[in-house]
Design an enzyme around this catalytic site. Structure first.
Site, PDB file in Angstrom:
ATOM      1  N   GLY A   1       1.539   3.545  -4.135  1.00 21.77           N
ATOM      2  CA  GLY A   1       1.099   4.933  -4.092  1.00 21.77           C
ATOM      3  C   GLY A   1      -0.229   5.138  -3.392  1.00 21.77           C
ATOM      4  O   GLY A   1      -0.647   6.279  -3.188  1.00 21.77           O
ATOM      5  N   HIS A   2      -0.906   4.055  -3.005  1.00 24.18           N
ATOM      6  CA  HIS A   2      -2.244   4.185  -2.402  1.00 24.18           C
ATOM      7  C   HIS A   2      -2.204   5.033  -1.131  1.00 24.18           C
ATOM      8  O   HIS A   2      -3.007   5.946  -0.951  1.00 24.18           O
ATOM      9  CB  HIS A   2      -2.824   2.801  -2.101  1.00 24.18           C
ATOM     10  CG  HIS A   2      -4.225   2.828  -1.559  1.00 24.18           C
ATOM     11  ND1 HIS A   2      -4.521   3.154  -0.250  1.00 24.18           N
ATOM     12  CD2 HIS A   2      -5.415   2.583  -2.165  1.00 24.18           C
ATOM     13  CE1 HIS A   2      -5.821   3.099  -0.069  1.00 24.18           C
ATOM     14  NE2 HIS A   2      -6.396   2.759  -1.220  1.00 24.18           N
ATOM     15  N   ASP A   3      -1.250   4.730  -0.247  1.00 20.25           N
ATOM     16  CA  ASP A   3      -1.160   5.437   1.034  1.00 20.25           C
ATOM     17  C   ASP A   3      -0.113   6.546   1.026  1.00 20.25           C
ATOM     18  O   ASP A   3       0.084   7.206   2.045  1.00 20.25           O
ATOM     19  CB  ASP A   3      -0.823   4.450   2.162  1.00 20.25           C
ATOM     20  CG  ASP A   3      -1.964   3.496   2.468  1.00 20.25           C
ATOM     21  OD1 ASP A   3      -3.029   3.624   1.828  1.00 20.25           O
ATOM     22  OD2 ASP A   3      -1.787   2.618   3.333  1.00 20.25           O
ATOM     23  N   THR A   4       0.558   6.732  -0.109  1.00 20.94           N
ATOM     24  CA  THR A   4       1.720   7.630  -0.152  1.00 20.94           C
ATOM     25  C   THR A   4       1.575   8.705  -1.216  1.00 20.94           C
ATOM     26  O   THR A   4       1.604   9.885  -0.913  1.00 20.94           O
ATOM     27  CB  THR A   4       2.994   6.807  -0.412  1.00 20.94           C
ATOM     28  OG1 THR A   4       2.754   5.919  -1.505  1.00 20.94           O
ATOM     29  CG2 THR A   4       3.385   6.008   0.828  1.00 20.94           C
TER      30      THR A   4
ATOM     31  N   MET B   1       0.808  -1.229   0.000  1.00 25.20           N
ATOM     32  CA  MET B   1       0.000   0.000   0.000  1.00 25.20           C
ATOM     33  C   MET B   1       0.836   1.271   0.000  1.00 25.20           C
ATOM     34  O   MET B   1       0.340   2.342  -0.364  1.00 25.20           O
ATOM     35  CB  MET B   1      -0.950  -0.004   1.203  1.00 25.20           C
ATOM     36  CG  MET B   1      -1.980  -1.114   1.142  1.00 25.20           C
ATOM     37  SD  MET B   1      -3.366  -0.763   0.034  1.00 25.20           S
ATOM     38  CE  MET B   1      -4.449   0.140   1.143  1.00 25.20           C
TER      39      MET B   1
END
Length: 265
Positions: free
Chosen positions: A168-171, A164
């Site tokens: 790039g989902h959480d970043t 994640m």
């Protein structure tokens, strides 16, 4: 060789490529992704599919569509267990191999939605009962990728699910671009790996583009670099893989779309 042995042997040889590596990043509009310096440089080195679209929102049904050729409605990203055919069901009878490499995956057919930075929704093969019951050994921690590479044991079909943070989902875009560069550049310099391998770098969906317009680039020694403005989507990638190996199609999505053409040397 008997004729049947010859036939099965030749059927395993891909028309354009012998292996495919699909890397999925998360939630960016095409315009933002193509403006990223590293993703822009990759686009210039490969076939930049400038008119490529995801299937739907949110994430999860896009991942399912990538391997089933159909849109499977889900309640958001809530995980489901499905009795549907996937690309795995076409590969195996053709004598071809597959794996879903998943970062942070704890192994042992772990079916819960999350574990640390691992998210099952980004590991689409885990949603299918047939695979859970009979082929779960093909879903492996991403650390196995280097082992398979070094051991000459990479499968014909490789679906790579970053964690994640790395997707790039959480970043965000800068973080996943930096991760991708660190992962991809050593592979691109590895002649044994690159020989006959098609790399697909794509996103699951756009962030907020109403057309779901996303970045997708094909890389490999069989690809003619350039910009290609044909209208493609996730089904087009699936259909291209099916046609490359002579597998037939799974459903209306892949069956009703055209493979990616004009990009091959």
């Amino acid at each position: 060789n008997s004729p049947s042995a010859q036939k099965s042997k030749s059927a395993n040889r891909g028309h354009h490529f012998e292996r495919v590596l699909i890397i999925i990043l998360e939630n960016q509009n095409y315009g933002d992704a193509i403006a990223d310096p590293y993703l822009n440089s990759l686009a210039k080195k490969g076939a930049n599919l400038t008119n490529f679209h995801a299937i739907t929102h949110p994430s999860y049904p896009n991942y399912l569509a990538m391997i089933t050729g159909k849109e499977i409605p889900t309640r958001g990203d809530k995980q489901v267990n499905l009795n549907e055919r996937t690309i795995a069901d076409l590969l195996k009878p053709a004598g071809l191999t597959w794996k879903n490499y998943a970062e942070g995956y704890p192994g042992n057919c772990f079916k819960y939605p999350t574990f640390g930075l691992y998210a099952r929704k980004h590991v689409p093969f885990m949603s299918f009962i047939q695979i859970q019951e009979q082929e779960c050994e093909n879903i492996v921690p991403a650390t196995r990728f280097a082992e398979d590479l070094n051991g000459g044991a990479l499968p014909n079909y490789m679906f790579y699910s970053p964690d994640m943070d790395n997707d790039g989902h959480d970043t965000g875009l800068g973080y996943c671009s930096k991760w991708l560069k660190g992962f991809l550049e050593p592979l691109r310099k590895n002649e044994a790996f690159m020989k006959g391998t098609l790399i697909v770098v794509t996103f699951d969906e756009s962030r907020n583009d109403s057309n779901n317009h996303i970045y997708t680039v094909l890389l490999g020694d069989m690809v003619k670099p350039g910009e290609y403005n044909e209208n493609y989507n996730h089904y087009s990638v699936l259909r291209t893989i099916e046609d490359n190996f002579g597998l037939g199609t799974l459903s209306d999505g892949d069956g009703g779309t055209k493979p990616i053409v004009g990009v091959w040397k």
